[in-house]
Design an enzyme around this catalytic site. Structure first.
Site, short mmCIF file in Angstrom:
data_model
loop_
_atom_site.label_atom_id
_atom_site.label_comp_id
_atom_site.label_asym_id
_atom_site.label_seq_id
_atom_site.Cartn_x
_atom_site.Cartn_y
_atom_site.Cartn_z
N ILE A 1 -4.30 -6.33 6.83
CA ILE A 1 -5.72 -6.39 6.46
C ILE A 1 -6.02 -7.68 5.71
CG2 ILE A 1 -5.98 -3.90 6.51
CD1 ILE A 1 -5.82 -3.83 3.48
N GLY B 1 2.04 -0.19 1.81
CA GLY B 1 2.31 -0.69 3.16
C GLY B 1 3.71 -1.25 3.33
N PRO C 1 6.84 -15.18 -1.86
CA PRO C 1 6.07 -15.64 -3.02
C PRO C 1 4.68 -16.14 -2.66
CG PRO C 1 8.32 -16.45 -3.14
CD PRO C 1 8.17 -15.81 -1.78
N THR D 1 2.54 -15.19 -0.08
CA THR D 1 1.58 -14.11 0.17
C THR D 1 1.45 -13.22 -1.06
OG1 THR D 1 3.34 -12.86 1.26
CG2 THR D 1 1.85 -14.11 2.67
N GLY E 1 -0.52 -4.94 -3.82
CA GLY E 1 -1.90 -5.14 -3.40
C GLY E 1 -2.93 -4.80 -4.46
N GLU E 2 -2.59 -3.89 -5.35
CA GLU E 2 -3.60 -3.36 -6.26
C GLU E 2 -3.38 -3.68 -7.72
OE1 GLU E 2 -5.26 0.52 -4.31
OE2 GLU E 2 -3.25 0.20 -3.58
MO1 MOS Z 1 -6.17 0.77 -1.45
S1 MOS Z 1 -7.93 1.23 -2.48
O1 MOS Z 1 -5.31 2.23 -1.75
O2 MOS Z 1 -6.68 0.81 0.21
#
Ligand code: MOS
Length: 685
Positions: free
Chosen positions: A456, A499, A579, A581, A651-652
């Site tokens: 994504i 992921g 590193p 990405t 990612g978060e």
């Molecule tokens: Mo993330 S908000 O768990 O796609």
């Protein structure tokens, strides 16, 4: 391979416009959908006047609940569109125009007239509502409440306390690529080109709705232009495109939402009201932590954000409780937005920790280190690895924290009050079960690695190939990776920063199986598969990533204008696969946190139930002009327990804690404590 700073393998195709996003797949005989949305908040549609719309040249079909194909199930009221006359929120899908061009479809949709029988509505979240209720679980399936010891008595006996209410507003995900579906029926088979965070998850949602077996549905999504969660759970526009396509067999029906439509149809971050209570001794050692959250959900479907949960694992205190209460309102269904729960849920508590530090006269970093737990305070389990203190110390060194002046309003430079702040960050480690990877030898030293994973914008095309190359012991250019298609082996959704943990571990298993079966010298077409491994250590350990966010903020003494001059994050997030990405993920998260801190707020007109600032002109998202110095660093963390790769997901965590660090820096600069996001200039005047 793992750990190498590889450029994105999909980069050249993206630059050349050759990486197709959902809208861009070349299809035969396209037709274009434009949605018709409810213009009242609650009630029933009593009739349509379609005359003007139908008379327009190029209109192919108009669908409403009166003629739309029937869905096979109506269990999910968000997805069960065009099946009856009920309106549950402003902007709900009540129809669609299909036409030969997008322009005609849009014009005709504007000519559709709907009459309504309106009913009274409530869209405002109020802490004093007498209809608040306690949900059974919070997202994804966590306990609503936690409790240890006796918070009330501990608070009463604490010489220093904080008892304040913090709020975060409704916010909307705005990935650059709007939510898009191309739907096509061929006999009893449906193909969807969709901007989704998970092709298999989308198929699992779509097939039963449409009365199909999963193998009758194919979902294709090789490239997705951002999601942040809004493309993770299924939403109604995908159903609308599918219904239109069923109505028009043979046509490839194309639907891309407008920016404005995204503000009512693809989820949002619920507003939160957080009461935070801390009780401590004079040195800042906590005896009590209580986090009680009020937030909203929709009347038709529950989404309960897990806002109080990160506090369960942050700091030691013998007396602790967390809880959530919800209001069911006449609003669209809230959903995932980057670090749901953790992100809003670390704003109140991390500002409260800053307030406690001030009240105790203790440095905010020292305060956090003083309350570092030996084990997970919620479950009593040891952490598989926990390097919050390391992040705080490394960040303090890099940021220049030791030279920070004590007290507020210590620095006025060229008319700007300047200050610094810190906050902790955390995110749980998830490995989602149920993925499979297939590896086939193609001859000539090359391997095809197939798994229906998603990219994504995060770098999966690159990082998963790196993992496969290392697991097979070959160079990365020998890997022919295939992702983003339900014709490939099943993969979990790109959500919860899971992921790479999940798909990567699965690819490692498949590589192991391949080598066990065929050794180092396989024959062409030799193939083996592997499934996501169980992680039994999940039972024994608490597994989380941690980080520390540092901000320097300037507030203009006359105008209140707020600038974030520096942001610096240090993260302990397990093994870093690439590193380049990874830095991009951390910086992106921190930028989104800056955006949350200063700008993002979906403003609802409660008379009419819609978000009034529903475009990128009025809903401001941080851009280059808002970002000055931005740095992300990480500790070299080896965690043998989280999964075979040792990755924790990145990612978060970058968004978590950023807004609190900025609010704390604004306080240090000005002496004004902002407890309600966003931090706008008027707060300082
Ligand atoms: Mo993330 S908000 O768990 O796609």
């Amino acid at each position: 391979m793992i750990g190498a700073t590889l450029p994105r393998r999909d980069g050249p195709a993206k630059l050349a416009g050759a990486a197709p996003y959902a809208w861009e797949h070349r299809v035969e005989n396209p037709a274009y959908v434009h949605p018709v949305q409810a213009t009242v908040v609650r009630g029933r549609v009593t009739g349509f006047d379609l005359t003007a719309a139908a008379a327009l040249d190029g209109v192919v079909a108009i669908l409403t609940h009166e003629n739309a194909p029937r869905l096979a199930t109506s269990d999910d009221a968000e997805l069960g569109i065009l099946q009856d006359d009920a309106v549950h929120f402003r902007g709900q899908l009540i129809g669609a125009v299909v036409a030969e061009t997008p322009e005609v479809a849009r014009h005709a949709a504007g000519l559709v007239r709907a009459d309504y029988a309106e009913e009274p509505h409530e869209t405002r979240l109020r802490a004093d509502s007498d209809e608040l209720y306690t949900p059974e679980h919070v997202n994804p399936a966590l306990s609503t409440e936690s409790s240890r010891g006796d918070v009330e008595t501990a608070m009463a006996g604490s010489p220093v306390t904080v008892d304040e209410v913090y709020t975060t507003p409704m916010e909307h995900n705005n990935p650059m690529e709007p939510h898009t579906t191309i739907a096509h029926w061929d006999g009893a088979r449906l193909t969807l080109y969709d901007s989704t965070q998970g092709v298999h998850a989308l198929r699992e949602a779509a097939a039963p709705l449409l009365g199909l077996d999963e193998d009758q549905v194919r979902v294709i999504a090789p490239h997705v232009g951002g999601g942040f969660g809004s493309k993770g759970q299924p939403h109604a526009p995908m159903v609308l495109a599918s219904l239109c396509a069923r109505h028009l067999p043979g046509r490839h029906v194309k639907l891309a939402l407008t920016r404005q439509q995204m503000f009512s149809l693809v989820g949002y971050r619920t507003p939160t009201i957080q009461r935070i209570r801390l009780g401590a001794d004079r040195g800042g050692v906590l005896s009590a932590i209580a986090v009680d959250v009020i937030e909203q959900t929709s009347r038709i479907k529950e989404f309960a954000e897990q806002t109080a949960t990160p506090s369960r694992s942050m700091y030691a205190a013998p007396h602790r409780r967390t809880g959530h209460r919800l209001a069911k309102l006449d609003v669209p269904v809230p959903s995932w937005m980057r670090a749901p729960g953790e992100c809003p849920g670390m704003f109140g508590p991390e500002v409260a920790m800053d307030e406690l530090a001030v009240r105790c006269g203790v440095d905010p970093i020292a305060l956090r280190i003083r309350n570092e737990p030996d084990v997970d305070p919620d479950t009593g389990k040891p952490f598989s690895s926990r390097n919050l203190v390391g992040c705080l110390e490394e960040g303090a060194r890099r940021f220049g924290w030791p030279s920070r002046p004590p007290g507020t309003r210590a620095s006025l430079v060229d008319g700007w009050w300047v200050g610094t702040g810190v906050a902790s960050s955390t995110y749980p480690v998830h490995v989602k079960p149920g993925s499979t990877a297939a590896i086939r030898y193609l001859g000539d030293g090359r391997y095809r690695v197939a798994i229906g994973a998603a990219d994504i914008g995060t770098g999966t095309w690159t990082t998963l190939a790196q993992i496969a190359a290392e697991a097979l012991g070959v160079d990365v250019d020998r890997i022919d990776l295939r992702i983003g298609d339900t014709d490939l082996p099943k993969a979990s959704v790109a959500g919860g920063s899971s992921g790479l943990n999940s798909w990567g571990s699965t690819v490692v298993e498949a590589a192991r199986a391949f080598r066990d079966k065929f050794g180092a010298d396989p024959d062409p077409d030799d193939e083996a598969t592997g499934d996501t491994p169980d992680i039994p250590a999940q039972e024994r350990f608490a597994m989380r990533a941690f980080g520390a966010q540092f901000a320097e903020v300037a507030v203009h003494a006359d105008t209140g204008q707020v600038e974030v001059r520096r942001l610096l994050g240090v993260f302990a997030a397990g093994r870093i696969v690439n590193p380049r990405t990874a830095r991009s993920q951390f910086l992106g998260g921190m930028t989104m946190g800056l955006s949350m801190a200063l700008h993002e707020e979906s403003v609802v007109d409660h008379r009419y139930g819609h978000v009034v600032n529903h475009d990128l002109a009025e809903y401001h998202i941080a851009t280059n002009a808002d970002v000055q110095s931005l740095e992300a660093h990480w500790l070299d963390e080896h965690d043998p327990h989280v999964n075979p790769l040792g990755t924790k997901g990145i990612g978060e965590i970058g968004i978590v804690g950023t807004a609190a660090a900025i609010a704390n820096a604004a306080y240090h600069a000005t002496g004004v404590r902002v407890r309600d996001l966003p931090i706008t200039p008027d707060r300082f005047l």
